[in-house]
Enzyme design. Structure first.
Site, short mmCIF file in Angstrom:
data_model
loop_
_atom_site.label_atom_id
_atom_site.label_comp_id
_atom_site.label_asym_id
_atom_site.label_seq_id
_atom_site.Cartn_x
_atom_site.Cartn_y
_atom_site.Cartn_z
N ASP A 137 -1.02 1.10 -4.78
CA ASP A 137 -1.82 0.26 -5.36
C ASP A 137 -3.07 0.87 -5.75
O ASP A 137 -4.02 0.25 -6.04
CB ASP A 137 -1.92 -0.85 -4.51
CG ASP A 137 -2.60 -0.71 -3.24
OD1 ASP A 137 -2.58 0.36 -2.80
OD2 ASP A 137 -3.41 -1.60 -3.13
N SER A 185 0.92 -1.33 0.16
CA SER A 185 0.05 0.12 0.11
C SER A 185 0.73 1.18 -0.08
O SER A 185 1.60 1.38 -0.95
CB SER A 185 -1.31 -0.02 1.13
OG SER A 185 -1.86 0.93 1.07
N ASP A 223 -5.61 2.13 -4.18
CA ASP A 223 -6.85 1.87 -3.51
C ASP A 223 -7.19 2.99 -2.29
O ASP A 223 -8.20 2.97 -1.88
CB ASP A 223 -6.91 0.38 -2.82
CG ASP A 223 -5.80 0.38 -1.72
OD1 ASP A 223 -5.02 1.33 -1.33
OD2 ASP A 223 -5.90 -0.45 -0.88
#
Length: 558
Positions: A315, A155, A317
Site C-alpha cells: 500500500d 500492508s 506507506d
C-alpha cells in the site's frame, strides 16, 4: 511461570531465496473462503478487531471474510451518520488477493447506504498516502461535507491476508476512540448475522449515481513538486531504480517519470497476487517488507546498477532505501532525512517539532537537538502524528518501522498518513542536492554523534503479565542504574504528548530500552539501543529483562 529469556528471531534456511511454488497461495481457495466462510463469534480471533492499522486477518482462518467487511463497512457508515460526515468517501485498495473482493463488498455497502464514493477508475489500485492526500485536498477550507476514506490493505503482510482501515476527515488513521466505536458496532452487526446491513448488488453499486470513478494518479503525481525538489533530482541525472514489490505504487512510477521528466527504472513491474516474485523473509514467509534485507534480496542484487534504489510495500506507506553499500536500516534513514529536511526547508515554521515514536533511535534526538529544534516522542503508532502534521505543529513524523511523512515546501500538510513514495524521492533529492547518498550522510552523523547499535527481540509473557506490563507505573521500577549508568528517565507515558506507552521505557546517557506487550502474541517486545558497543547493548538487554520481570512481579494483579 514462563521464563523470560530473549527469543531472537530464528532465520529460515529459505530466507532471501526465491519463493518456491509450493509456498504460493491458491487464489481461488482464498477468494472462495472469503465468500463462503462465516466467522465463529465465540472465537475472539474471528471477531472484528481494530489494531493500530485497522482490521486484518485471513479468509482461511475465519478472520477476514465477507461477513467482516459487510459489518465493518456498515459500522463506518453508521459512524459517518452519527458524526454528520456527509462528503465523499475515498476508497482505495492494494494488490493483495483479498483486496479486490473486499473492495467490491465495501462498495456494495457504501452504495446501499447512499454514501458518495470516489475510487480509482478502471478498477485500479491506490496507495494509502494517495487516499490521505485526497481527503485533505478535498477538505481544505471546508467546515461541512467533509471527506474521509477507506483503504483495503493488510500492508506488508503475507499474500493470504486481508485488511481494512479507516481514515478520518483529518486524513490520518482513525484514533482509538473512533476505531473502538467501529469495532463494537461491527461485532454487534456480526452477532446478528448482518441482518441490518444495507447492501446492493455489485453491478448496481458500480453504476450507482453515488459512485464516481476518478483518476487519482495524476493529481497526486503532479503535486509531488510541492513536497520534493523534483528539479534537483532531474538535473542531477542520477541512475535510480525502484521495486514496487508488486504493490499499489506500480502504476505511479511511469507517470512520475513522464510528468516530471525523470528516468527512474522500474526494476520489477509485475503485479501478481501470489507475490511469486518475492524472496522469502527471515521467518520463512512471503512478506513484502521493504525494510527486510531478505524480502529485498532481488533489489539488493541490483544495487551496483544504480546510484540509489528504493522500494515500497503493497500500500506504499513504507519505504526501503538501497545504497551501493546495501539496505539502510529505517532508523538510520529517518535520522538522515530529518537532518537534511531541517536544513533544506526554509519555509517550514521554526517552532514546528519533529515527531518520533519512543522506540525509534536516539540518533534522531541528537540530530534534532544539534539543530536546535523541538522533538516530540510519542507512543508506537502513526496515529500519534496525525494532529501535528495536520495543523503544522509537526514538520515530520516518523516511526522505526519505515513509515514517515513531512510537510510541503510551504509548511502546510501533505499527508497525515505514512507516505513511502515521498520518502523514496527524498532519498533521491538528498543525493542529488548534496552529492552524497543517505548512507554516506549517516556515516557523517555517526562521526559526529557516535554509532548506535539497535535491536528488537521478543520475550514470552502470559496474557496476565502482558496486561500487567501495560499497567505499570514508574514507581514499580526499582532499579537505579542500567548497564552501569544512572537511569535518567523512567517512562510509562510518552514525553511528547503524555499518552500512555502501554509499557515502559528506561534511559541513560548512552543507552535505553523499551518494553511493550504484543497485541496479537503471548510475548512482549523489547527494544534496546547503545551508543557504546555490542557488549553494552547485550548488558542493557539482559538487565532490561530482569527489570521488567521484577516490575511485573511487584505490580498489582488487577
Amino acid at each position: 511461570m514462563i521464563q523470560e529469556t530473549s527469543r531472537q528471531p530464528r532465520i529460515s534456511p529459505l530466507a532471501g531465496q526465491p519463493a518456491p511454488k509450493e509456498m504460493l497461495i491458491d487464489i481461488t481457495r482464498v477468494e472462495r473462503e472469503y465468500h463462503a466462510r462465516k466467522p465463529d463469534m465465540d472465537d475472539p480471533n474471528q471477531r472484528v478487531a481494530f489494531g493500530t492499522s485497522g482490521h486484518r486477518g485471513s479468509s482461511l482462518c475465519g478472520s477476514f471474510n465477507e461477513a467482516h467487511i459487510l459489518a465493518v463497512t456498515q459500522a463506518i457508515c453508521d459512524y459517518r451518520s452519527a458524526q454528520a460526515i456527509t462528503g465523499p468517501l475515498y476508497l482505495g485498495r492494494d494488490t493483495h488477493a483479498l483486496s479486490g473482493p473486499a473492495q467490491r463488498t465495501t462498495l456494495e455497502v457504501l452504495a446501499g447506504n447512499g454514501v458518495e464514493t470516489i475510487l480509482q477508475r478502471d478498477d485500479g489500485v491506490t496507495p494509502t498516502p494517495v487516499i490521505s492526500r485526497a481527503i485533505l485536498v478535498h477538505n481544505r477550507g471546508r467546515q461541512q461535507q467533509l471527506a474521509d476514506g477507506i483503504v483495503i490493505t493488510p500492508s506488508h503482510n503475507p499474500p493470504e491476508d486481508g485488511g481494512l482501515k479507516y481514515n478520518a476527515p483529518n486524513g490520518g488513521p482513525a484514533d482509538v476512540d473512533v476505531t473502538e466505536w467501529i469495532q463494537k458496532r461491527a461485532n454487534e452487526l456480526l452477532g446478528k448475522d448482518n441482518a441490518t446491513v444495507q447492501r446492493v448488488p455489485h453491478a448496481t453499486a458500480i453504476k450507482a449515481a453515488t459512485t464516481h470513478h476518478h483518476n487519482l494518479v495524476l493529481p497526486y503525481v503532479e503535486d509531488l513538486r510541492n513536497i520534493v525538489d523534483i528539479a534537483a533530482i532531474r538535473d542531477a541525472g542520477l541512475t535510480l531504480g525502484v521495486d514496487p514489490l508488486g504493490g499499489a505504487s506500480c502504476p505511479y512510477w511511469e507517470p512520475i517519470n513522464a510528468i516530471h521528466k525523470l528516468d527512474i527504472v522500474v526494476a520489477n513491474r509485475t503485479i501478481d497476487p501470489t507475490f511469486s516474485f518475492m524472496t522469502i523473509d527471515h521467518d520463512g514467509k512471503i512478506r513484502m517488507d521493504p525494510s527486510s534485507p531478505y524480502a529485498m534480496a532481488r533489489l539488493l542484487a541490483l544495487k551496483d546498477s544504480y546510484r540509489l534504489a528504493f522500494a515500497n510495500d503493497p500500500d506504499a506507506d513504507r519505504h526501503g532505501i538501497v545504497t551501493p553499500v546495501g539496505l539502510m536500516n529505517p532508523n538510520h534513514y529517518l535520522a538522515v532525512a530529518i537532518d537534511y529536511l531541517l536544513q533544506h526547508r526554509p519555509r517550514w515554521p521554526v517552532n514546528a517539532a519533529v515527531g518520533k515514536t519512543l522506540v525509534s533511535s536516539s540518533m534522531i534526538d541528537r540530530v534534532v537537538a544539534n539543530l536546535g529544534r523541538l522533538l516530540h516522542e510519542v507512543p508506537v503508532g502513526f496515529k500519534w502524528f496525525v494532529g501535528g502534521l495536520f495543523d503544522g505543529s509537526y514538520c515530520f513524523g516518523g516511526e522505526e518501522s519505515a513509515g514517515a511523512s513531512f510537510l510541503r515546501h510551504d509548511g502546510t500538510v501533505w499527508t497525515t498518513d505514512k507516505d513511502g513514495l515521498i520518502m523514496d524521492l527524498l532519498a533521491a533529492e538528498i543525493t542529488a542536492s548534496t552529492g552524497k547518498d543517505p548512507g554516506q550522510h549517516y556515516c557523517d552523523l555517526t562521526s559526529k554523534f557516535g554509532a548506535p547499535l539497535y535491536t528488537r527481540i521478543d520475550a514470552p509473557a502470559t496474557p496476565a503479565r502482558k496486561a500487567a506490563l501495560g499497567r505499570l507505573s514508574p514507581d514499580a521500577l526499582k532499579a537505579s542504574t542500567l548497564a552501569g549508568e544512572p537511569i535518567t528517565h523512567r517512562l510509562t507515558r510518552a514525553p511528547g504528548n503524555n499518552a500512555a506507552i502501554g509499557g515502559l521505557k528506561i534511559a541513560t546517557s548512552s543507552g535505553w530500552f523499551a518494553a511493550r506487550p504484543s497485541g496479537t502474541e503471548n510475548i512482549y517486545k523489547l527494544y534496546a539501543e547503545s551508543f557504546k558497543d555490542q557488549a553494552h547493548l547485550d548488558e542493557i538487554v539482559s538487565e532490561a529483562q530482569e527489570i521488567v520481570s521484577n516490575a511485573l512481579r511487584s505490580a498489582p494483579s488487577s
